[in-house]
Write a protein that holds these residues in place. Structure first.
Motif, PDB file in Angstrom:
ATOM      1  N   LEU A 128      65.692 -48.369  78.820  1.00 26.25           N
ATOM      2  CA  LEU A 128      65.377 -49.625  78.149  1.00 26.25           C
ATOM      3  C   LEU A 128      66.637 -50.192  77.515  1.00 26.25           C
ATOM      4  N   ILE A 129      66.771 -51.516  77.541  1.00 27.41           N
ATOM      5  CA  ILE A 129      67.805 -52.220  76.788  1.00 27.41           C
ATOM      6  C   ILE A 129      67.120 -53.046  75.711  1.00 27.41           C
ATOM      7  N   LEU A 130      67.550 -52.889  74.485  1.00 28.40           N
ATOM      8  CA  LEU A 130      67.122 -53.762  73.386  1.00 28.40           C
ATOM      9  C   LEU A 130      68.236 -54.771  73.175  1.00 28.40           C
ATOM     10  N   LEU A 131      67.907 -56.041  73.329  1.00 29.20           N
ATOM     11  CA  LEU A 131      68.923 -57.096  73.351  1.00 29.20           C
ATOM     12  C   LEU A 131      68.648 -58.130  72.274  1.00 29.20           C
ATOM     13  N   ALA A 148      66.928 -57.586  88.653  1.00 32.24           N
ATOM     14  CA  ALA A 148      67.129 -57.176  90.044  1.00 32.24           C
ATOM     15  C   ALA A 148      67.378 -55.676  90.157  1.00 32.24           C
ATOM     16  N   ALA A 149      68.012 -55.107  89.136  1.00 29.57           N
ATOM     17  CA  ALA A 149      68.324 -53.672  89.141  1.00 29.57           C
ATOM     18  C   ALA A 149      67.166 -52.824  88.617  1.00 29.57           C
ATOM     19  N   GLY A 150      66.089 -53.472  88.166  1.00 29.68           N
ATOM     20  CA  GLY A 150      64.946 -52.742  87.640  1.00 29.68           C
ATOM     21  C   GLY A 150      65.159 -52.156  86.262  1.00 29.68           C
ATOM     22  N   VAL A 151      66.058 -52.749  85.487  1.00 33.10           N
ATOM     23  CA  VAL A 151      66.344 -52.279  84.125  1.00 33.10           C
ATOM     24  C   VAL A 151      65.567 -53.147  83.132  1.00 33.10           C
ATOM     25  N   PRO A 152      64.630 -52.575  82.389  1.00 34.86           N
ATOM     26  CA  PRO A 152      63.808 -53.377  81.477  1.00 34.86           C
ATOM     27  C   PRO A 152      64.562 -53.782  80.212  1.00 34.86           C
ATOM     28  N   ILE A 153      64.244 -54.979  79.725  1.00 31.40           N
ATOM     29  CA  ILE A 153      64.846 -55.520  78.498  1.00 31.40           C
ATOM     30  C   ILE A 153      63.737 -55.955  77.556  1.00 31.40           C
TER      31      ILE A 153
END
Length: 368
Positions: A128-131, A148-153
């Motif tokens: 997970l990225i917290l932005l 596109a990379a399937g990385v959740p934000i």
């Protein structure tokens, strides 16, 4: 962003203020025995005004999934900012207490640096990225890459640029519009209490590059339009910087000295409002209702703001205390990491704060 909305209770837990050194910090998990409760428990309730929490998941269900070893990239504003320092520490403490590995990439409101940090975070493929954005628009291409990379934000303390709405799994945000309305109400009520029937108003804001500031000032202007005898004569970007806020306030006091003066000033954060109070006092201007002077309001609460409300040098402020907001973000992040479906948008209910209801919010508003 439009979606399901959940309000959160104000927590009663005590959070210490601490600055974290360096631009990139890796937080190792604190295993069992850290003294933190699991995120499936509801936040402690605030006496009186707090709204009922919409618990993000069933509290009576099976034990929560283990998140030990999950990796979160925290791409946020840096500890040079006092609100961010407390907010980030709260998030980090809660996540690491559950075994989550947190890498904290902080920046001093530098859009180019934040884009670099986000891109490196995407390449690492965390859970997970917290932005927390410095510039909503500049982040769009990288956010599209993350999708596109399937990385959740999880986007927080703002809402994404429209071009990136479909790149985030959720938004966790304060009710920014309410904060702006409360500031306008404080200005109008304060000027009326001081006997001002016609007045000039200035606003010294956060960053113009995020929805955080823009949503607040838009609501501030809309609320002021109900009382056209009070006019916003200057709205300037102070980039959440108290030194710049004080400098701009001094310039505006001088500029309008022969144009009817300034009757109310809005500093978007309490530490900005405090800088305005100091600038006015240095200019020899009376401040506060009692002295029939400048009315000053903030719109997210700090100890300095609460102290000023007590002293009468600020008419009021609003909530959005950093540890309250950080606790909300951490709770939703933990729900997501445990595999639970979380709402598309999660807004924290905010409250107006004046001398009349100071006792209801002082504890929450003096953590930073």
């Amino acid at each position: 962003m439009h979606g399901l909305t959940a309000s959160l209770k104000r927590p009663g837990t005590r959070r210490a203020v601490a600055a974290l050194a360096g631009l990139t910090l890796v937080m190792t998990p604190l295993l069992s025995g850290c003294g933190s409760s699991t995120s499936s428990s509801a936040p402690a309730s605030e006496p009186a005004a707090a709204a009922t929490a919409a618990a993000p998941a069933s509290e009576a269900a099976a034990p929560a999934a283990d998140v030990t070893g999950k990796v979160v990239k925290l791409v946020h504003c840096g500890d040079v900012n006092p609100w961010c320092a407390v907010y980030n520490k709260t998030v980090i403490d809660m996540l690491t207490a559950e075994g989550v590995q947190v890498e904290y990439l902080q920046n001093p409101f530098d859009p180019a640096l934040q884009v670099q940090q986000l891109q490196s975070s995407i390449a690492a493929k965390p859970d997970l990225i917290l932005l927390l954005p410095t510039d909503d628009k500049s982040l769009v291409p990288s956010m599209q890459q993350a999708k596109a990379a399937g990385v959740p934000i999880i986007y927080n303390n703002s809402h994404p640029d429209p071009a990136a709405l479909d790149t985030v799994v959720s938004v966790v945000n304060a009710d920014q519009a309410a904060l702006g309305r409360f500031a306008a109400q404080n200005c109008v009520e304060g000027m009326q209490a001081a006997g001002v029937t016609k007045g000039n108003i200035i606003a010294l804001t956060g960053s113009d590059y995020t929805a955080t500031s823009n949503d607040r000032i838009t609501a501030f202007i809309e609320e002021l339009s109900k009382t056209p005898e009070y006019q916003l004569v200057s709205n300037q970007n102070a980039n959440w910087d108290p030194a710049l806020t004080g400098k701009l306030a001094s310039q505006l006091f001088a500029q309008y000295a022969n144009k009817g003066g300034i009757q109310c000033a809005y500093g978007m954060a309490d530490y900005q409002a405090n800088a305005i109070v100091q600038a006015a006092q240095q200019a020899g201007l009376p401040v506060g209702v009692k002295d029939k002077g400048l009315i000053v309001t903030g719109s997210n609460c700090f100890k300095v703001g609460i102290d000023n409300v007590k002293a009468g040098t600020m008419y009021g402020t609003a909530t959005q205390a950093p540890d309250t907001e950080g606790k909300a973000l951490a709770e939703w992040a933990l729900k997501f990491l445990r595999g639970e479906t979380i709402p598309a948008e999660n807004l924290t209910t905010e409250f107006r704060v004046t001398a009349d209801n100071l006792a209801d919010h002082e504890a929450e508003c003096t953590k930073a």
